[in-house]
Motif scaffolding. Structure first.
Motif, short mmCIF file in Angstrom:
data_model
loop_
_atom_site.label_atom_id
_atom_site.label_comp_id
_atom_site.label_asym_id
_atom_site.label_seq_id
_atom_site.Cartn_x
_atom_site.Cartn_y
_atom_site.Cartn_z
N PHE A 1 0.81 -1.23 0.00
CA PHE A 1 0.00 0.00 0.00
C PHE A 1 0.84 1.28 0.00
N VAL A 2 1.99 1.25 0.66
CA VAL A 2 2.77 2.49 0.81
C VAL A 2 3.85 2.67 -0.27
N GLN A 3 3.94 1.72 -1.21
CA GLN A 3 5.04 1.79 -2.18
C GLN A 3 4.74 2.73 -3.34
N ASP A 4 5.69 3.60 -3.64
CA ASP A 4 5.61 4.40 -4.86
C ASP A 4 6.35 3.68 -5.98
N ASP A 5 7.47 3.11 -5.59
CA ASP A 5 8.32 2.42 -6.55
C ASP A 5 7.86 0.96 -6.62
N ARG A 6 7.07 0.63 -7.66
CA ARG A 6 6.46 -0.70 -7.72
C ARG A 6 7.42 -1.75 -8.25
N SER A 7 8.58 -1.34 -8.74
CA SER A 7 9.40 -2.28 -9.52
C SER A 7 9.79 -3.52 -8.71
N ASP A 8 10.45 -3.35 -7.57
CA ASP A 8 10.87 -4.54 -6.85
C ASP A 8 10.42 -4.45 -5.38
N TYR B 1 2.52 8.86 4.29
CA TYR B 1 3.11 8.13 3.17
C TYR B 1 2.65 8.68 1.82
N LYS B 2 2.01 9.86 1.86
CA LYS B 2 1.65 10.59 0.64
C LYS B 2 0.85 9.73 -0.35
N ARG B 3 -0.17 9.04 0.17
CA ARG B 3 -1.00 8.23 -0.72
C ARG B 3 -1.95 9.13 -1.50
N PRO B 4 -2.12 8.86 -2.80
CA PRO B 4 -3.08 9.64 -3.59
C PRO B 4 -4.52 9.37 -3.14
N PHE B 5 -5.41 10.34 -3.41
CA PHE B 5 -6.79 10.26 -2.92
C PHE B 5 -7.51 9.00 -3.40
N VAL C 1 -9.36 6.14 -1.11
CA VAL C 1 -10.76 5.75 -1.25
C VAL C 1 -10.84 4.23 -1.40
N ARG C 2 -9.97 3.69 -2.25
CA ARG C 2 -10.06 2.26 -2.55
C ARG C 2 -9.63 1.38 -1.38
N HIS C 3 -8.59 1.80 -0.68
CA HIS C 3 -8.02 0.91 0.33
C HIS C 3 -8.40 1.26 1.76
N VAL C 4 -8.94 2.46 1.98
CA VAL C 4 -9.32 2.83 3.35
C VAL C 4 -10.83 3.05 3.46
N TYR C 5 -11.35 4.00 2.68
CA TYR C 5 -12.78 4.29 2.82
C TYR C 5 -13.66 3.11 2.41
N ALA C 6 -13.40 2.56 1.23
CA ALA C 6 -14.28 1.49 0.73
C ALA C 6 -14.35 0.30 1.69
#
Ligand SMILES: Nc1ncnc2c1ncn2[C@@H]1O[C@H](COP(=O)(O)OP(=O)(O)O)[C@@H](O)[C@H]1O
Ligand SMILES: [Mg+2]
Lengths: 245, 274
Positions: free
Chosen positions: A97-104, B178-182, B186-191
Motif C-alpha cells: 500500500f505504501v510503495q511508490d516504486d512498484r518495480s521490486d 506516506y503521501k498516498r493519492p486520494f 478511497v479504494r483501500h481505506v474508505y471502501a
C-alpha cells in the motif's frame, strides 16, 4: 545524504472559543547525514506535533521545514505509536500500500519482514498478529519504502519490556546496516542514550531546552558503564526540567 | 399483508450478524431449524384438518400447488419481474444513498439537512408508498421501482454515514505521512471501512424494499409476486395465495443465505468472523 532543516517553527492550536495554545515555539533544528536524533520531553511538550509537521500530516503555523536528499525531496518513513495497519489487508498488502516504486517492492518488503523476524507472516491479517508483531510490521513498512528520513514516535511504548528491548536491538541493527537520518521520539531516557547520536530535550511549551551529543561506540549495551553514566546525567537534567515545569 | 414501517432514525448498523454465542456448530443449528419446520407443518396440517379447506388448505394442497407453479414456469416469470424491479430500485437507492451518506458522515450541516427527509422516508407506512406508486406512476414498473428506491435509501444513507464517521483518523494520518493519492485512499481505506456498514444497510434495506415492492404490485402492477397474491385473493384461491407467500419466504431466505456467504468472504479479515 539526507538533510533536515527546521527553521523558526511555531505551532499554535486555536480552540472553538478562539483561545490559542502554543505547542511548538521557535524550533530550530538541522540534522544531516546518517544521524540518529532522539527527541525527549515530558508528555504534552509537542513531540508528536513536531513529527507530524515534519512528515506533512499537519501544517505549521509559521516557520519552515525542508527535507532534502541530494537534489530532490527526501522520502520519509513514519513509525507511529500504534501500528496503524489497514485491518482489511494482509501484511504484504499493507506493505504494498505504501510503495511508490512498484518495480521490486516485493523483494524489499520480504527483506524487511525478514529483518524484523516476521518473514513467514506475510499472508496474515493484522488481527491475527500480536500487538508486538503488528508494531514490527509498522517498522518493516517504514523501512520498506527505503526512506531517506525515518520518523518514529515512541514506537515501543505500548509494548512490554521484553518485547521493546528486543525490538530496540532489532532497530539498532537495521539502522546500522541501512544508515538513515532518524528522528526518534521517546520518553525513555535509557532508550535515547542507547540509540542516539544526539538527544534533543523539549521543554513544556515546545521549546528546545537543550541538545546533548552522545559520542559512544556502537553497538551500545545497556550494561556498558559509560552508557549508564550518561543515562544518569541526562535523567538528572530531565528531572530538573520536570521539577521546574 | 401490510408491512410495518421501520423506525429508521434510531437504526444502528448491526456489524456482527454472525454472533459468537450461536449454537456450537452449523449442523446442530440446522437440525434445530429443521425440527421447527416439521413442527410448524404438523401444526398447520392439524389446523387445516379442523378448518374448512376454502379458508385454510392443508400444507399438502399448497405444496402441490407450488409444484404446479414451478412446473408451469409461472413462478420464475413473476419472481423475475419482481426482482428486476427491486434491483433497479435498489441500484437507485445505492446511487443516491452512498453520496448522501458520505455527505452526512462528513458534515454537520448535511447531517442536519437530511435528518428530517430521511426520517420521513423511513417512517412512511408501506401502504402509503404503495398507493403513492399507483397514483403517480399508474400500472407498470415505475411505481415499484421508485418505491423500493425510496424505502431502501434511508437505510443505506444512514449506514454509510455511520461508516464514514467510523473511519480511523490514525489510518488517514498514516496515508498522509506516506503521501498516498486520494484514489488509493478511497479504494483501500474508505471502501473497506464502509463495506461493513453498506452491507448492513443493504441487508435491511433489501428486506424492506422487497416487502413494500410486493405491496406496491398489489395495487399497481400487471405482474410480479404481489400481483399474483392479489389475484389469488380476488379469486378466493387461498391455496394459491399461500403458495405464492411460501415462495416469497423461500426467496427471502435464499437471498439472506447468499448475503451471509458474501459477507464471510468480504470480511475474512475480521477476527470475529475468522
Ligand atoms: N489537534 C489538536 N488540537 C488542539 N490541541 C492539540 C492537538 N493536538 C495536540 N494538541 C495539544 O498539543 C500539545 C502537544 O501535544 P503532542 O504533540 O501530542 O505532545 P507529546 O507528543 O509531546 O506528548 C498537547 O498539549 C496537546 O493537548
Ligand atoms: Mg506523543
Amino acid at each position: 545524504m539526507a538533510n533536515i532543516e527546521i527553521k523558526q517553527l511555531e505551532k499554535t492550536y486555536t480552540d472553538a472559543k478562539g483561545r490559542q495554545t502554543r505547542v511548538l515555539d521557535s524550533i530550530d533544528l538541522t540534522v544531516s547525514g546518517d544521524t540518529f536524533v532522539s527527541i525527549v520531553g515530558p508528555s504534552g511538550s509537542g513531540k508528536t506535533t513536531l513529527l507530524n509537521i515534519v512528515s506533512g500530516i499537519e501544517s505549521a503555523t509559521s516557520g519552515s521545514v525542508s527535507l532534502r536528499e541530494g537534489g530532490r525531496d527526501a522520502k520519509v518513513g513514519y513509525v507511529f505509536q500504534d501500528p496503524r495497519l489497514l485491518p482489511w489487508r494482509t501484511v504484504m498488502q499493507n506493505l504494498s500500500f505504501v510503495q511508490d516504486d512498484r518495480s521490486d517492492w516485493e523483494v524489499r518488503a520480504r527483506h524487511y519482514l525478514e529483518l524484523v523476524g516476521l518473514g513467514h507472516l506475510g499472508d496474515r491479517f493484522p488481527a491475527q498478529l500480536s500487538g508486538g508483531q503488528q508494531q514490527r510490521i509498522g517498522i518493516a513498512r517504514a523501512f520498506s519504502v527505503e526512506p531517506d528520513i525515518l520518523l518514529m514516535d515512541e514506537p515501543f511504548s505500548h509494548l512490554d519490556a521484553m518485547t521493546s528491548r528486543s525490538l530496540r536491538e532489532h532497530l539498532e541493527q537495521i539502522w546500522l546496516q541501512s544508515r538513515k537520518t532518524v528522528l526518534f521520539v521517546t520518553h525513555d531516557i535509557t532508550e535515547a542514550v542507547q540509540l542516539s547520536d544526539r538527544i534533543i530535550v523539549l521543554a513544556p511549551g515546545g521549546r528546545i531546552h537543550e541538545t546533548i551529543e552522545v559520542d559512544l561506540p556502537r553497538p551500545r549495551r545497556a550494561s556498558d558503564p559509560r552508557v549508564a553514566v550518561l543515562q544518569a546525567e541526562v535523567l538528572a537534567r530531565f528531572e530538573a526540567l520536570e521539577a521546574a515545569a | 399483508m401490510v408491512s410495518k414501517a421501520p423506525v429508521v432514525a434510531g437504526t444502528r448498523p448491526v456489524m456482527s450478524t454472525v454472533s459468537t454465542s450461536a449454537p456450537r456448530n452449523g449442523l446442530q443449528r440446522r437440525a434445530i431449524s429443521f425440527v421447527a419446520l416439521i413442527l410448524a407443518v404438523v401444526l398447520w396440517a392439524a389446523a387445516a384438518w379442523l378448518i374448512s379447506d376454502n379458508i385454510l388448505p392443508s400444507p399438502f394442497t399448497v405444496f402441490g400447488r407450488m409444484i404446479e407453479l414451478v412446473v408451469s414456469g409461472e413462478v420464475f416469470v413473476h419472481f423475475f419481474s419482481s426482482i428486476q424491479k427491486i434491483l433497479a430500485g435498489f441500484g437507485l437507492a445505492l446511487l443516491f444513498g452512498i453520496p448522501i451518506g458520505f455527505a452526512i458522515g462528513k458534515s454537520q450541516f448535511m447531517a442536519a439537512y437530511f435528518a428530517i427527509p430521511l426520517f420521513t422516508f423511513g417512517n412512511i407506512p408501506g401502504l402509503t408508498y404503495a398507493v403513492f406508486g399507483l397514483v403517480v406512476f399508474g400500472i407498470g414498473a415505475g411505481g415499484p421501482i421508485t418505491v423500493s428506491a425510496m424505502v431502501a435509501l434511508p437505510f443505506i444513507a444512514l449506514n454509510v454515514a455511520e461508516g464514514v464517521r467510523s473511519v480511523d483518523g490514525g489510518l488517514l494520518r498514516m496515508c498522509r505521512a506516506y503521501k498516498r493519492p486520494f484514489g488509493t485512499i478511497v479504494r483501500h481505506v474508505y471502501a473497506p471501512a464502509l463495506a461493513a456498514f453498506v452491507f448492513s444497510g443493504v441487508r435491511y434495506g433489501f428486506a424492506m424494499a422487497w416487502k413494500v415492492e410486493a405491496l406496491t404490485e398489489v395495487f399497481g402492477a400487471g405482474e410480479g409476486v404481489g400481483f399474483m397474491i392479489k389475484r389469488a385473493y380476488q379469486e378466493f384461491h387461498v391455496g394459491d395465495m399461500l403458495a405464492w407467500t411460501m415462495f416469497f419466504v423461500i426467496v427471502m431466505l435464499l437471498i439472506e443465505q447468499g448475503l451471509n456467504m458474501l459477507e464471510k468472504r468480504i470480511f475474512a479479515w475480521r477476527k470475529d468472523l475468522a
